[in-house]
Motif scaffolding. Sequence first.
Motif, mmCIF file in Angstrom:
data_model
loop_
_atom_site.group_PDB
_atom_site.id
_atom_site.type_symbol
_atom_site.label_atom_id
_atom_site.label_comp_id
_atom_site.label_asym_id
_atom_site.label_seq_id
_atom_site.Cartn_x
_atom_site.Cartn_y
_atom_site.Cartn_z
ATOM 1 N N HIS A 18 0.859 -1.196 0.000
ATOM 2 C CA HIS A 18 0.000 0.000 0.000
ATOM 3 C C HIS A 18 0.888 1.237 0.000
ATOM 4 O O HIS A 18 1.386 1.649 1.045
ATOM 5 C CB HIS A 18 -0.927 -0.008 1.218
ATOM 6 C CG HIS A 18 -1.937 1.111 1.231
ATOM 7 N ND1 HIS A 18 -3.294 0.899 1.065
ATOM 8 C CD2 HIS A 18 -1.790 2.450 1.385
ATOM 9 C CE1 HIS A 18 -3.935 2.048 1.120
ATOM 10 N NE2 HIS A 18 -3.042 3.008 1.322
ATOM 11 N N HIS A 20 1.304 5.204 -2.061
ATOM 12 C CA HIS A 20 0.748 6.184 -3.013
ATOM 13 C C HIS A 20 1.882 6.715 -3.890
ATOM 14 O O HIS A 20 2.328 7.846 -3.715
ATOM 15 C CB HIS A 20 0.076 7.321 -2.252
ATOM 16 C CG HIS A 20 -1.074 6.894 -1.401
ATOM 17 N ND1 HIS A 20 -2.383 6.990 -1.829
ATOM 18 C CD2 HIS A 20 -1.120 6.356 -0.158
ATOM 19 C CE1 HIS A 20 -3.190 6.539 -0.864
ATOM 20 N NE2 HIS A 20 -2.450 6.142 0.157
ATOM 21 N N GLU A 97 -7.223 2.843 -3.033
ATOM 22 C CA GLU A 97 -7.668 2.734 -1.657
ATOM 23 C C GLU A 97 -9.161 3.013 -1.574
ATOM 24 O O GLU A 97 -9.656 4.017 -2.110
ATOM 25 C CB GLU A 97 -6.868 3.728 -0.800
ATOM 26 C CG GLU A 97 -7.243 3.757 0.651
ATOM 27 C CD GLU A 97 -6.174 4.489 1.494
ATOM 28 O OE1 GLU A 97 -5.165 4.970 0.949
ATOM 29 O OE2 GLU A 97 -6.369 4.556 2.704
ATOM 30 N N HIS A 161 -5.736 -2.369 5.464
ATOM 31 C CA HIS A 161 -4.544 -1.533 5.476
ATOM 32 C C HIS A 161 -4.551 -0.679 6.747
ATOM 33 O O HIS A 161 -5.585 -0.134 7.110
ATOM 34 C CB HIS A 161 -4.554 -0.699 4.193
ATOM 35 C CG HIS A 161 -4.325 0.757 4.356
ATOM 36 N ND1 HIS A 161 -3.083 1.278 4.571
ATOM 37 C CD2 HIS A 161 -5.177 1.804 4.338
ATOM 38 C CE1 HIS A 161 -3.190 2.594 4.671
ATOM 39 N NE2 HIS A 161 -4.439 2.936 4.540
ATOM 40 N N ASP A 209 2.462 2.900 3.237
ATOM 41 C CA ASP A 209 1.492 4.000 3.123
ATOM 42 C C ASP A 209 2.209 5.317 2.848
ATOM 43 O O ASP A 209 1.712 6.386 3.201
ATOM 44 C CB ASP A 209 0.571 4.122 4.342
ATOM 45 C CG ASP A 209 -0.713 4.904 4.028
ATOM 46 O OD1 ASP A 209 -1.057 5.027 2.839
ATOM 47 O OD2 ASP A 209 -1.350 5.408 4.968
ATOM 48 N N PHE A 212 2.380 9.223 3.270
ATOM 49 C CA PHE A 212 1.651 9.715 4.446
ATOM 50 C C PHE A 212 2.322 9.367 5.765
ATOM 51 O O PHE A 212 2.122 10.030 6.767
ATOM 52 C CB PHE A 212 0.206 9.189 4.444
ATOM 53 C CG PHE A 212 -0.616 9.765 3.329
ATOM 54 C CD1 PHE A 212 -0.875 11.124 3.288
ATOM 55 C CD2 PHE A 212 -1.109 8.969 2.325
ATOM 56 C CE1 PHE A 212 -1.622 11.673 2.258
ATOM 57 C CE2 PHE A 212 -1.857 9.508 1.286
ATOM 58 C CZ PHE A 212 -2.114 10.865 1.258
HETATM 59 MN MN MN Z 1 -3.222 5.191 2.062
#
Ligand code: MN
Length: 258
Positions: A18, A20, A97, A161, A209, A212
Amino acid sequence: MSKPGQRDSPMMGLVDFHCHLDLYPDLLAAVQECERRQIYTLAVTTTPKAWPRNHQVASHTKHVRAALGLHPQLIAERANEIDLWEEYLPQTRYVGEVGLDAGPRHYRSLDLQTAIFRRILTACAIAGNKVLTVHSVRAASRVLDLIDECLPLDRGRVVLHWFTGSRREAERAVGLGCYFSINAGMLQKESARQVVEMLPGERLLTETDGPFVMSQDRSAEPRDVEAVVNGVAHLRGVRPQSLCLSVLQNLRTLCTEL
Ligand code: MN
């Protein structure tokens, strides 16, 4: 000089399920970096408008796959993009997501989020063979209710997630066939650490992730998933290399068991 058997090179076969990649300054460079480091990476998206570019860039790689998303935190403004999301669904195996966010900033769109997430799960169940990466902030029970209601085990697989639900909710998720992608943020919180300790080893995946989550004082990148492997291995009392291997095996199982 390193001792015989000591590992100096980076861990091989890392999984970042996961991330981005399209939220870093240069998507293509981020994808190429995963490819160069041989990190199996799921490039999640937050809006279906990002799908064509992510899909195009990832489709030429061995290690990167794109996922078709519609982020719960964007539903208040972008619920109408569900039509575009459905239009692209036949092009992908991976979805995300998606999910629910009942945190204070997004609570007021929770009913709309629920309607959209139900539609997403139903569409995935009808299509079959999809793997979903699902957000469930302060909404673990509701997310599990919807999975139970809309996505039978033989129609798709869910990876939870950054799961922050209780141990009881985690047990319920295991019963529903869910996997869990663990990130560095989870390892900092005692309640989440307890969940990571108790989960069945065959349901564990890793993620960053990024961007973030922070790693030291910068945004996490897929290569930082090695620190997650080390942290999870330490918590569970296994060697990092053996955890790394089992996560890769779990990814293979996830992608072939449907
Ligand atoms: Mn995310």
